[in-house]
Design an enzyme around this catalytic site. Sequence first.
Site, PDB file in Angstrom:
ATOM      1  N   LYS A 128       2.126  -2.910   8.840  1.00  0.00           N
ATOM      2  CA  LYS A 128       3.320  -2.098   8.621  1.00  0.00           C
ATOM      3  C   LYS A 128       4.542  -2.972   8.895  1.00  0.00           C
ATOM      4  O   LYS A 128       4.729  -3.467  10.013  1.00  0.00           O
ATOM      5  CB  LYS A 128       3.314  -0.876   9.539  1.00  0.00           C
ATOM      6  CG  LYS A 128       4.522   0.042   9.342  1.00  0.00           C
ATOM      7  CD  LYS A 128       4.531   1.163  10.364  1.00  0.00           C
ATOM      8  CE  LYS A 128       3.337   2.071  10.179  1.00  0.00           C
ATOM      9  NZ  LYS A 128       3.406   3.242  11.097  1.00  0.00           N
ATOM     10  N   PHE A 176      12.459   3.046   5.508  1.00  0.00           N
ATOM     11  CA  PHE A 176      12.773   1.777   6.172  1.00  0.00           C
ATOM     12  C   PHE A 176      11.517   0.987   6.538  1.00  0.00           C
ATOM     13  O   PHE A 176      11.615  -0.005   7.262  1.00  0.00           O
ATOM     14  CB  PHE A 176      13.601   2.032   7.445  1.00  0.00           C
ATOM     15  CG  PHE A 176      12.910   2.925   8.434  1.00  0.00           C
ATOM     16  CD1 PHE A 176      12.041   2.410   9.384  1.00  0.00           C
ATOM     17  CD2 PHE A 176      13.133   4.286   8.401  1.00  0.00           C
ATOM     18  CE1 PHE A 176      11.424   3.238  10.282  1.00  0.00           C
ATOM     19  CE2 PHE A 176      12.503   5.113   9.311  1.00  0.00           C
ATOM     20  CZ  PHE A 176      11.640   4.598  10.255  1.00  0.00           C
ATOM     21  N   ALA A 177      10.340   1.392   6.076  1.00  0.00           N
ATOM     22  CA  ALA A 177       9.100   0.688   6.403  1.00  0.00           C
ATOM     23  C   ALA A 177       8.203   0.629   5.174  1.00  0.00           C
ATOM     24  O   ALA A 177       8.257   1.498   4.297  1.00  0.00           O
ATOM     25  CB  ALA A 177       8.376   1.368   7.554  1.00  0.00           C
ATOM     26  N   GLY A 234       8.274   3.597   2.595  1.00  0.00           N
ATOM     27  CA  GLY A 234       9.114   4.671   3.099  1.00  0.00           C
ATOM     28  C   GLY A 234      10.572   4.266   3.059  1.00  0.00           C
ATOM     29  O   GLY A 234      10.958   3.320   2.369  1.00  0.00           O
ATOM     30  N   ASP A 243       3.411  15.361  15.086  1.00  0.00           N
ATOM     31  CA  ASP A 243       3.670  15.084  13.666  1.00  0.00           C
ATOM     32  C   ASP A 243       2.348  14.964  12.901  1.00  0.00           C
ATOM     33  O   ASP A 243       2.135  14.018  12.150  1.00  0.00           O
ATOM     34  CB  ASP A 243       4.504  13.807  13.532  1.00  0.00           C
ATOM     35  CG  ASP A 243       5.123  13.680  12.151  1.00  0.00           C
ATOM     36  OD1 ASP A 243       5.255  14.711  11.467  1.00  0.00           O
ATOM     37  OD2 ASP A 243       5.448  12.552  11.753  1.00  0.00           O
ATOM     38  N   LEU A 284       0.817  -1.212   0.000  1.00  0.00           N
ATOM     39  CA  LEU A 284       0.000   0.000   0.000  1.00  0.00           C
ATOM     40  C   LEU A 284       0.850   1.261   0.000  1.00  0.00           C
ATOM     41  O   LEU A 284       0.414   2.293  -0.508  1.00  0.00           O
ATOM     42  CB  LEU A 284      -0.926   0.016   1.230  1.00  0.00           C
ATOM     43  CG  LEU A 284      -1.924  -1.140   1.346  1.00  0.00           C
ATOM     44  CD1 LEU A 284      -2.715  -1.025   2.645  1.00  0.00           C
ATOM     45  CD2 LEU A 284      -2.861  -1.176   0.151  1.00  0.00           C
ATOM     46  N   GLY A 285       2.028   1.233   0.585  1.00  0.00           N
ATOM     47  CA  GLY A 285       2.918   2.391   0.630  1.00  0.00           C
ATOM     48  C   GLY A 285       4.310   1.960   1.054  1.00  0.00           C
ATOM     49  O   GLY A 285       4.515   0.843   1.546  1.00  0.00           O
TER      50      GLY A 285
END
Length: 697
Positions: A84, A66-67, A64, A179, A61-62
């Site tokens: 995740k 490192f994830a 980054g 955040d 789905l996405g």
Amino acid sequence: MPAAAGDGLGESPSRFLAGEKPPVQLAESFLPACVSSVSRETLRTFQHTKRVGSYLIGRKLGEGSFAKVREGLHVGTGEKVAIKVIDKKKAKKDTYVTKNLRREGQIQQMIRHPNITQLLDILETENSYYLVMELCTGGNLMHKIYERKRIEEHEARKYIRQLILAVEHLHRAGVVHRDLKIENLLLDENNNIKLIDFGLSNCAGILGYTDPFSTQCGSPAYAAPELLARKKYGPKVDVWSIGVNMYAMLTGTLPFTVEPFSLRALYQKMVDKDMNPLPTHLSPAAISFLRSLLEPDPLKRPNIQQALANRWLNDNYHGKGLHTYPNRIHLEDLSQSVVLHMSEKLGYKHSDVINVILSNRACHTLAVYFLLNRKLENYLLNMRKPDINDNVCHKNQFHQLEKYKMNKNSYEERRSKDLEKRGEQQQQQQRAMQRKLEKCSPSHRQSNCLTPQGHISKGPVKERRSSKSERESFGGLSPFHEVRITKPGCMTSCSLEYLEMQSPDPRTPKIMRRQDSHSQETVNVNMGSRIRETHLNVVRSFESVNREDQIESLSPNHQYRVLGSPVSFSPRHSSERILSPIFQFDNTSPIKGHSNQASFTYDDKSSPSSPESMSPTSPHSPHSPSCNNNISGNLGSPNCVRSRGRFPMMGIGQMLRKRNQVVSPKAEKPLETRMPALHQMSPGYASFNSSDMNGFC
């Protein structure tokens, strides 16, 4: 597919871990079959690369630095989740990630809110961490802004209000997010905001969107001035971030941008309130609220409670007060059906299930409970039923109450509407029945037998049969049954009440002359051409429950023959009855001493009495001297017509007993011998001979 090497987990029951095939059919004692079971087609069609514990790891789905976020499927419930996946090797290189990796799990264990994603399970293998969360099928809010360029003000108000509610819940729990940005806002299936990512601010871009904010994406673009200046800060830093998100929703851009990017220049622009221009279509209330949120001075900036009380934010939300959500599930809020299904059918210990759910600790037990409960709620919502009709758990009454929380109001409204609709239908049916009865009621009032004498023709009467509507007008009795004229303008009905006489309708059939040569004999009378033979057809009707009250076919032998026309009947008392013709009379003759004479005969082969039985010497014979003397001398005798109303008449029981007497019939005499002698009468008047009724009454 089997789990990858090194990706095993010991949290779930053993039968979920062992073997290639997951359980497909679970017990149906406490939950509906569609909730407790998983179809093989669902497991077979789900595209996945590996299995970790009870989860199938599917598409990405996405992503980054490192994830990665992947779609997962829980094999025990068939529900989809978001997983995740964090690479341990890359995470260890970042000291901030290593320090705060477990912080997100701890924070979400403390927090429970409908606008915050629920952390369900945490798995750890040799190479990765797996954070299992609820899947938000509505996608990312950033993607929606890309498609529409901007969001309308009324829709942005809804999203901002939900975001403030979630942040207010965090602040009451002592948690500052720090955040808050568009990338961390997801949408569920009902288009509601879901806040994600606690403590992993560096993982803000894990969904992999490349957007206009990419040059300044992350904490600097949404951070408050005190954070950039490294000053002491408090919960109001989240209020500033909410203002930046509001600006991004309404315009599609960020409020403060510098080229080239520099933290010092960005900070100076924030302090100077050098905001990018706002669109002209925004309302003054929205602009005023936005400027208050982007106040650089923390002392002048409103806190989260003050922001939640803003007039623009609560527009169209009047009467909806602030609802506080508990961070822990209370015992009475538990779904007892799901808990009992897990403890008695899935092998979980009942006390462990209760403790895990109440403490909101992320583990496989919490994931199974959450997914089964959500599946059950969706089932009830889709079926629009207040309760489970089949397989209801009767061990605890709490589960009975929880099923009514969603659909009780809608069910009661639907039930009240159904009752009102049924009442209207019943009223319409009653009105239609009344109109039908009103239409049918005149049929017996205007029948031929009730027509006044002036409307009866002077010629022979034609046989007439009643229609079906007339036969049914008195519950199967003929309308010609025992109806007689009582007083001028009124008649006596079978219901023993007086009905006003009405003139017959012109279309009402009248008594026609009978032209049957086989059933009648010509009678020569010296009264002129205007005097003719008249026959009155009388229907035999015996009031017996064992005999159908139908109109019998009239025969020539079953009729009275009255000689003389017109016929005049004297009015009788209301207590008198017209008896059915049971006895057979023949050999009748006029009685001396009566000036007005009328002779009649009645022929009926079915009568129990024979002509010979009525001899002149019998006491009941009309020619008996005693009878004649009694009639002429004693006017108070019950046999006398004048005094008939003073004495009780023969009851129906006596009539039936006389009718049922067995009398051996003798041979009948020829018709010519039984014909009465004809006498000339005055054409204007005719009456009955009282002696002819002797023995009959």
